[in-house]
Design a protein around this motif. Structure first.
Motif, PDB file in Angstrom:
ATOM      1  N   PHE A 113      -0.301  -9.086   2.316  1.00  0.00           N
ATOM      2  CA  PHE A 113      -0.162 -10.416   1.849  1.00  0.00           C
ATOM      3  C   PHE A 113      -1.706 -10.113   1.139  1.00  0.00           C
ATOM      4  O   PHE A 113      -2.105 -10.397  -0.427  1.00  0.00           O
ATOM      5  CB  PHE A 113      -0.018 -11.800   2.502  1.00  0.00           C
ATOM      6  CG  PHE A 113       0.905 -12.003   2.575  1.00  0.00           C
ATOM      7  CD1 PHE A 113       1.759 -12.545   1.821  1.00  0.00           C
ATOM      8  CD2 PHE A 113       1.359 -12.673   3.824  1.00  0.00           C
ATOM      9  CE1 PHE A 113       2.906 -12.904   1.611  1.00  0.00           C
ATOM     10  CE2 PHE A 113       2.927 -13.017   4.244  1.00  0.00           C
ATOM     11  CZ  PHE A 113       4.058 -13.640   3.028  1.00  0.00           C
ATOM     12  N   LEU A 114      -2.636 -10.190   1.897  1.00  0.00           N
ATOM     13  CA  LEU A 114      -4.132  -9.855   1.627  1.00  0.00           C
ATOM     14  C   LEU A 114      -4.141  -8.936   0.111  1.00  0.00           C
ATOM     15  O   LEU A 114      -5.282  -8.874  -0.603  1.00  0.00           O
ATOM     16  CB  LEU A 114      -5.537  -9.389   2.463  1.00  0.00           C
ATOM     17  CG  LEU A 114      -5.665 -10.899   2.726  1.00  0.00           C
ATOM     18  CD1 LEU A 114      -6.285 -10.219   4.632  1.00  0.00           C
ATOM     19  CD2 LEU A 114      -5.983 -12.251   2.852  1.00  0.00           C
ATOM     20  N   LEU A 115      -3.442  -7.410  -0.038  1.00  0.00           N
ATOM     21  CA  LEU A 115      -3.488  -6.766  -0.730  1.00  0.00           C
ATOM     22  C   LEU A 115      -2.583  -7.043  -1.453  1.00  0.00           C
ATOM     23  O   LEU A 115      -3.241  -6.402  -2.699  1.00  0.00           O
ATOM     24  CB  LEU A 115      -3.093  -5.192  -0.086  1.00  0.00           C
ATOM     25  CG  LEU A 115      -3.845  -4.503   1.017  1.00  0.00           C
ATOM     26  CD1 LEU A 115      -2.686  -3.358   1.730  1.00  0.00           C
ATOM     27  CD2 LEU A 115      -5.185  -3.669   1.143  1.00  0.00           C
ATOM     28  N   ALA A 116      -2.145  -8.084  -1.640  1.00  0.00           N
ATOM     29  CA  ALA A 116      -1.339  -8.225  -3.104  1.00  0.00           C
ATOM     30  C   ALA A 116      -2.621  -9.163  -3.437  1.00  0.00           C
ATOM     31  O   ALA A 116      -2.383  -9.580  -4.813  1.00  0.00           O
ATOM     32  CB  ALA A 116       0.043  -9.139  -2.980  1.00  0.00           C
ATOM     33  N   VAL A 248      -4.183   0.914  -1.032  1.00  0.00           N
ATOM     34  CA  VAL A 248      -3.144   0.357  -1.756  1.00  0.00           C
ATOM     35  C   VAL A 248      -1.890   1.109  -0.943  1.00  0.00           C
ATOM     36  O   VAL A 248      -1.335   1.425  -0.370  1.00  0.00           O
ATOM     37  CB  VAL A 248      -2.755  -0.169  -2.475  1.00  0.00           C
ATOM     38  CG1 VAL A 248      -1.270  -0.556  -3.052  1.00  0.00           C
ATOM     39  CG2 VAL A 248      -3.290  -1.748  -2.842  1.00  0.00           C
ATOM     40  N   SER A 249      -3.071   2.187  -1.894  1.00  0.00           N
ATOM     41  CA  SER A 249      -2.027   3.824  -1.640  1.00  0.00           C
ATOM     42  C   SER A 249      -1.645   4.113  -0.347  1.00  0.00           C
ATOM     43  O   SER A 249      -0.869   4.739   0.933  1.00  0.00           O
ATOM     44  CB  SER A 249      -2.604   4.547  -2.654  1.00  0.00           C
ATOM     45  OG  SER A 249      -2.116   4.343  -3.931  1.00  0.00           O
ATOM     46  N   LEU A 250      -3.433   3.994   0.433  1.00  0.00           N
ATOM     47  CA  LEU A 250      -3.318   5.004   1.810  1.00  0.00           C
ATOM     48  C   LEU A 250      -2.368   3.501   3.019  1.00  0.00           C
ATOM     49  O   LEU A 250      -1.680   4.344   3.548  1.00  0.00           O
ATOM     50  CB  LEU A 250      -4.440   4.924   2.395  1.00  0.00           C
ATOM     51  CG  LEU A 250      -4.887   4.967   3.951  1.00  0.00           C
ATOM     52  CD1 LEU A 250      -4.928   6.581   3.715  1.00  0.00           C
ATOM     53  CD2 LEU A 250      -6.729   4.988   3.408  1.00  0.00           C
ATOM     54  N   PHE A 251      -2.791   2.435   2.284  1.00  0.00           N
ATOM     55  CA  PHE A 251      -1.456   1.594   3.891  1.00  0.00           C
ATOM     56  C   PHE A 251      -0.697   1.576   3.574  1.00  0.00           C
ATOM     57  O   PHE A 251       0.172   2.140   4.233  1.00  0.00           O
ATOM     58  CB  PHE A 251      -2.168   0.341   3.723  1.00  0.00           C
ATOM     59  CG  PHE A 251      -1.460  -0.678   4.047  1.00  0.00           C
ATOM     60  CD1 PHE A 251      -2.057  -0.504   5.482  1.00  0.00           C
ATOM     61  CD2 PHE A 251      -0.408  -1.583   3.405  1.00  0.00           C
ATOM     62  CE1 PHE A 251      -0.901  -1.787   6.112  1.00  0.00           C
ATOM     63  CE2 PHE A 251      -0.051  -2.423   4.660  1.00  0.00           C
ATOM     64  CZ  PHE A 251      -0.026  -2.918   6.562  1.00  0.00           C
ATOM     65  N   TYR A 252      -0.058   1.987   2.286  1.00  0.00           N
ATOM     66  CA  TYR A 252       1.616   1.545   1.904  1.00  0.00           C
ATOM     67  C   TYR A 252       2.639   3.041   2.071  1.00  0.00           C
ATOM     68  O   TYR A 252       3.854   3.368   2.292  1.00  0.00           O
ATOM     69  CB  TYR A 252       2.235   1.124   0.693  1.00  0.00           C
ATOM     70  CG  TYR A 252       2.502  -0.088   0.627  1.00  0.00           C
ATOM     71  CD1 TYR A 252       3.294  -0.858   1.427  1.00  0.00           C
ATOM     72  CD2 TYR A 252       1.123  -0.964   0.033  1.00  0.00           C
ATOM     73  CE1 TYR A 252       3.248  -2.465   1.416  1.00  0.00           C
ATOM     74  CE2 TYR A 252       0.852  -2.492   0.134  1.00  0.00           C
ATOM     75  CZ  TYR A 252       2.081  -3.417   0.847  1.00  0.00           C
ATOM     76  OH  TYR A 252       2.096  -4.365   0.226  1.00  0.00           O
TER      77      TYR A 252
END
Length: 322
Positions: A113-116, A248-252
C-alpha cells in the motif's frame, strides 16, 4: 496421521535455510549483520526526517512510514531466526507461529500500500507541481497512511483466524526460516480451501490493486515527462522518482520471483532461500537507495550525525580539533 486440533498443537519446527551445523555460525553472523544494518539504516532515515523541518513534506512523511514498516517487517522474522541459530533450536510455539503469520501478512500488505501511495505522491509532484501542497494536505497524507494500516490489519487478522481454525497433522515441520502462511497452511490435515481463497483474494485485490495503482501512476508520470520540452527538465523530473522506482522494482521483482518460481521448482528450501531477498535484503537496501539518490536526505543525515557528534564532544568535555 492423526489430525491435531489447534488447541493441542504445542508448536512447529522451523527447518531454516541449512541443516549443516558448520553453516549455523555463518548464517547467524550474516543475518545479524543484515538485521542491524536494516534497523540502524531505517531508524537513521526516520530520525533525519523528524529532525529536519525542511523534510516535513508529504514525500518524506511517506518515506518515514515506509522505514518503520521495513523495520517491523524484518523484526517479525529475523530475531526469532537468530535465536534459533544461537540456541541450536528449531522450535517455535504455536502462538509464536500465529503471531508471525499475522505480522508477516500485516507488514507485507502495508508495504504494498505504501509503495502505491508513494507512487501517487510522485504523480502529483510531477504532473501537478503547482498544486502539490494543495492536493496533498496533511489530513489527506494522514488518511493515506491510516487507511492502508486498517486494511492491512483487517487482512492479517482474517488470515490469522483462518489459520487458527485448521487442524494439523503430527509432522509439524516447516521448511522455512519463519512461519510463512502458505507453508503453515500446507501442513494442515483439515480442509484448506477457504485459506487458499482468502490468500488468493488478498494477493489479487490488495497486492494486485497496489501494483495496478503503481503502474497507472507511472504511466501518467512517463506521459508527463515525455511531453516536457527541455531535456534537463525531463532528467530532473525523472530523478525525483528514480529512488522510488528502484525500490518498487526490487520489491515486486523479488516477491513475484519467489512465488512464481515456487510453482515451477517444487523445492521448499529453494523457495525459503529466495524469500530472503524480499523479507531481509530489500528492507536493508531501501535506506541506501533513498540516501544515495536523494541529495536533501544525504544533507539531513550529515547534519544529524554532525549534531550528535557535537553533543558527544560537549558531554565528554572535548574540543574539536581546528
Amino acid at each position: 496421521m492423526e489430525p491435531l486440533n489447534s488447541t493441542h498443537t504445542s508448536g512447529f519446527l522451523l527447518l531454516g535455510l541449512a541443516e549443516e551445523a558448520e553453516l549455523q555460525p555463518v548464517l547467524f553472523g550474516l543475518f545479524l549483520s543484515m538485521y542491524l544494518i536494516t534497523v540502524l539504516g531505517n531508524l537513521l532515515i526516520v530520525l533525519a526526517i523528524m529532525a529536519d523541518p525542511r523534510l516535513h513534506t508529504p514525500m518524506y512523511f511517506f518515506l518515514c512510514n515506509l522505514s518503520w514498516v521495513d523495520v517491523g517487517f524484518t523484526s517479525t522474522t529475523v530475531p526469532n531466526m537468530l535465536l534459533n541459530l544461537r540456541t541450536h533450536s528449531r522450535a517455535i510455539t504455536y502462538a509464536g507461529c500465529i503471531t508471525q503469520v499475522y505480522f508477516f501478512a500485516f507488514f507485507i500488505t502495508l508495504d504494498n500500500f505504501l509503495l502505491a501511495v508513494m507512487a501517487y505522491d510522485r504523480l502529483v509532484a510531477i504532473c501537478h507541481p503547482l498544486r502539490y501542497a494543495t492536493i496533498l494536505k496533511p489530513w489527506l497524507c494522514g488518511w493515506l497512511v491510516l487507511v492502508p494500516c486498517l486494511a492491512s490489519a483487517l487482512d492479517s487478522l482474517v488470515q490469522s483466524l483462518m489459520v487458527l481454525r485448521l487442524k494439523f497433522c503430527e509432522a509439524l515441520q516447516i521448511p522455512h526460516f519463519f512461519c510463512e502462511p502458505n507453508q503453515v497452511v500446507g501442513l494442515a490435515c483439515s480442509d484448506t480451501f477457504g485459506n487458499h481463497v482468502i490468500m488468493g483474494l488478498a494477493a489479487g485485490l490488495l497486492g494486485g490493486g497496489s501494483l495496478a495503482g503503481i503502474l497507472y501512476s507511472y504511466s501518467r508520470i512517463l506521459a508527463s515527462i515525455w511531453a516536457m520540452a527541455s531535456a534537463p527538465g525531463k532528467c530532473k523530473a525523472f530523478s525525483t522518482c528514480a529512488s522510488h522506482l528502484s525500490v518498487v522494482s526490487l520489491f515486486y521483482c523479488t516477491v513475484l520471483g519467489v512465488y512464481l518460481s515456487s510453482a515451477v521448482i517444487q523445492d521448499p528450501r529453494v523457495t525459503a532461500t529466495a524469500s530472503v531477498m524480499y523479507s531481509v535484503v530489500t528492507p536493508m537496501l531501501n535506506p541506501f537507495i533513498y540516501s544515495l539518490r536523494n541529495q536533501d536526505l544525504r544533507k539531513a543525515l550529515r547534519r544529524l550525525v554532525e549534531r550528535e557528534m557535537r553533543k558527544l564532544i560537549l558531554i565528554h568535555g572535548l574540543k574539536p580539533s581546528s
